[in-house]
Design a protein around this motif. Structure first.
Motif, PDB file in Angstrom:
ATOM      1  N   ALA A  90       0.910  -1.401  -0.027  1.00  0.00           N
ATOM      2  CA  ALA A  90       0.174   0.529  -0.019  1.00  0.00           C
ATOM      3  C   ALA A  90       0.671   1.027  -0.024  1.00  0.00           C
ATOM      4  O   ALA A  90       1.729   0.885   0.661  1.00  0.00           O
ATOM      5  CB  ALA A  90      -0.843   0.327   1.060  1.00  0.00           C
ATOM      6  N   GLY A  91       0.360   2.389  -1.013  1.00  0.00           N
ATOM      7  CA  GLY A  91       1.096   3.606  -0.356  1.00  0.00           C
ATOM      8  C   GLY A  91       2.342   3.326  -1.387  1.00  0.00           C
ATOM      9  O   GLY A  91       3.511   4.017  -2.341  1.00  0.00           O
ATOM     10  N   PHE A  92       3.011   2.156  -2.569  1.00  0.00           N
ATOM     11  CA  PHE A  92       3.453   2.187  -3.660  1.00  0.00           C
ATOM     12  C   PHE A  92       3.135   2.915  -4.698  1.00  0.00           C
ATOM     13  O   PHE A  92       2.098   2.909  -5.136  1.00  0.00           O
ATOM     14  CB  PHE A  92       3.580   1.032  -3.607  1.00  0.00           C
ATOM     15  CG  PHE A  92       5.325   0.330  -4.934  1.00  0.00           C
ATOM     16  CD1 PHE A  92       6.657   0.291  -4.060  1.00  0.00           C
ATOM     17  CD2 PHE A  92       5.142   0.018  -5.857  1.00  0.00           C
ATOM     18  CE1 PHE A  92       7.395   0.320  -4.960  1.00  0.00           C
ATOM     19  CE2 PHE A  92       6.124   0.155  -6.894  1.00  0.00           C
ATOM     20  CZ  PHE A  92       7.602   0.128  -6.738  1.00  0.00           C
ATOM     21  N   VAL A  93       3.449   3.969  -4.877  1.00  0.00           N
ATOM     22  CA  VAL A  93       3.502   4.767  -6.214  1.00  0.00           C
ATOM     23  C   VAL A  93       3.684   4.114  -7.819  1.00  0.00           C
ATOM     24  O   VAL A  93       4.930   3.678  -7.882  1.00  0.00           O
ATOM     25  CB  VAL A  93       4.136   6.169  -6.750  1.00  0.00           C
ATOM     26  CG1 VAL A  93       3.766   6.552  -7.577  1.00  0.00           C
ATOM     27  CG2 VAL A  93       3.739   7.034  -5.380  1.00  0.00           C
ATOM     28  N   LEU A  94       2.962   4.095  -8.425  1.00  0.00           N
ATOM     29  CA  LEU A  94       3.141   3.723 -10.257  1.00  0.00           C
ATOM     30  C   LEU A  94       2.612   4.532 -10.838  1.00  0.00           C
ATOM     31  O   LEU A  94       1.477   5.007 -10.697  1.00  0.00           O
ATOM     32  CB  LEU A  94       1.980   1.665 -10.342  1.00  0.00           C
ATOM     33  CG  LEU A  94       2.173   1.051  -9.349  1.00  0.00           C
ATOM     34  CD1 LEU A  94       1.303   0.249  -9.091  1.00  0.00           C
ATOM     35  CD2 LEU A  94       3.862   0.333  -9.984  1.00  0.00           C
ATOM     36  N   GLY A  95       3.020   4.879 -11.701  1.00  0.00           N
ATOM     37  CA  GLY A  95       3.096   5.773 -12.849  1.00  0.00           C
ATOM     38  C   GLY A  95       3.024   5.614 -13.898  1.00  0.00           C
ATOM     39  O   GLY A  95       3.280   4.649 -14.117  1.00  0.00           O
ATOM     40  N   ILE A  96       2.397   5.650 -15.232  1.00  0.00           N
ATOM     41  CA  ILE A  96       1.725   5.222 -16.229  1.00  0.00           C
ATOM     42  C   ILE A  96       2.659   6.711 -17.315  1.00  0.00           C
ATOM     43  O   ILE A  96       1.868   7.837 -17.329  1.00  0.00           O
ATOM     44  CB  ILE A  96       0.572   4.967 -16.647  1.00  0.00           C
ATOM     45  CG1 ILE A  96       0.988   4.457 -18.060  1.00  0.00           C
ATOM     46  CG2 ILE A  96      -0.539   5.514 -16.725  1.00  0.00           C
ATOM     47  CD1 ILE A  96      -0.490   2.952 -18.122  1.00  0.00           C
ATOM     48  N   SER A  97       3.399   6.328 -18.660  1.00  0.00           N
ATOM     49  CA  SER A  97       3.249   7.375 -19.701  1.00  0.00           C
ATOM     50  C   SER A  97       2.322   7.820 -20.484  1.00  0.00           C
ATOM     51  O   SER A  97       1.603   6.450 -20.956  1.00  0.00           O
ATOM     52  CB  SER A  97       3.999   6.817 -20.830  1.00  0.00           C
ATOM     53  OG  SER A  97       5.605   6.786 -19.348  1.00  0.00           O
ATOM     54  N   VAL A  98       1.788   8.419 -21.027  1.00  0.00           N
ATOM     55  CA  VAL A  98       0.577   8.916 -21.405  1.00  0.00           C
ATOM     56  C   VAL A  98       1.033   9.557 -22.380  1.00  0.00           C
ATOM     57  O   VAL A  98       1.395  10.959 -22.868  1.00  0.00           O
ATOM     58  CB  VAL A  98      -0.774   9.230 -21.197  1.00  0.00           C
ATOM     59  CG1 VAL A  98      -1.981   9.487 -22.270  1.00  0.00           C
ATOM     60  CG2 VAL A  98      -1.383   7.989 -20.128  1.00  0.00           C
TER      61      VAL A  98
END
Length: 211
Positions: free
Chosen positions: A90-98
């Protein structure tokens, strides 16, 4: 700020990143697609200890978890965010490219914590980044993000054009060359955090006598 091995040249990456943070960088992303996993792990661990801001790892969720990093950033061709989410704390950041409307459609169903939209402008640090979107294109993609998901602009951003991307709808910007190409990364980061005011349109109050 995102790291880049060629732009770091022979400088100590930890020292450069610490300087950027002193200048106001609020997050670091370690991106090194050619580093052996053991070497990448060593660098990320060193940064986690050395800086008081979140450290993310590009592509390598396994390295991020092993190093105690705050999260990872994933591209459209990486393991889907939805497949990763159940296995991270929980709290682990996951970002994505768009970078396009089609990618935005796919990203809308992903449980990402933020979108990285770009390239906003022409960039030499990612040859396969695609055609520049410009502020209007970045703004259009930003409006497609789910409610509550912040959008970060990336690609060719500098202290002179960052305000255009923020006006278009991004809540922040990610940079590489704007800081790493500078002789003084701390000063370069500070210029991005507190950019010079944009010129006033003719006839504005700031142009009035005595203003």
């Amino acid at each position: 700020m995102i790291t880049d091995r060629p732009l770091l040249r022979d400088r100590d990456p930890v020292a450069v990143c610490r300087a950027a943070v002193r200048g106001g960088a609020t997050m670091l992303q370690v991106r090194d697609k050619e580093a052996p996993p053991r070497e990448l792990l060593h660098l990320v661990r060193a940064l986690v200890v050395a800086v008081p801001v979140p450290v993310l790892v590009n592509d390598r969720v396994d390295v991020a978890l092993a190093a105690g990093a705050a999260g990872a950033h994933l591209g459209q061709d990486d393991v889907p965010v939805g497949a990763v989410r159940p296995y991270v704390p929980a709290g682990f950041v996951l970002g994505i490219s768009v970078g396009s409307a089609a990618e935005a459609d796919r990203a809308r169903s992903a449980p990402a914590d933020y979108w990285s939209v770009g390239p906003c402008f022409a960039t030499s640090t990612k040859p396969d980044a695609g055609a520049p979107l410009g502020p209007a294109g970045c703004g259009a993609l930003a409006r497609l993000a789910p409610r509550g998901v912040p959008v970060i602009g990336i690609g060719g951003i500098s202290a002179t054009n960052a305000h255009l991307i923020l006006r278009a709808g991004a809540v922040g910007v990610a940079v590489i060359a704007a800081v790493l190409s500078a002789a003084d990364p701390e000063t370069a980061a500070r210029a991005l955090v507190s950019p010079a005011p944009a010129p006033s349109p003719p006839g504005s109050l700031r142009d009035a006598p005595g203003s």
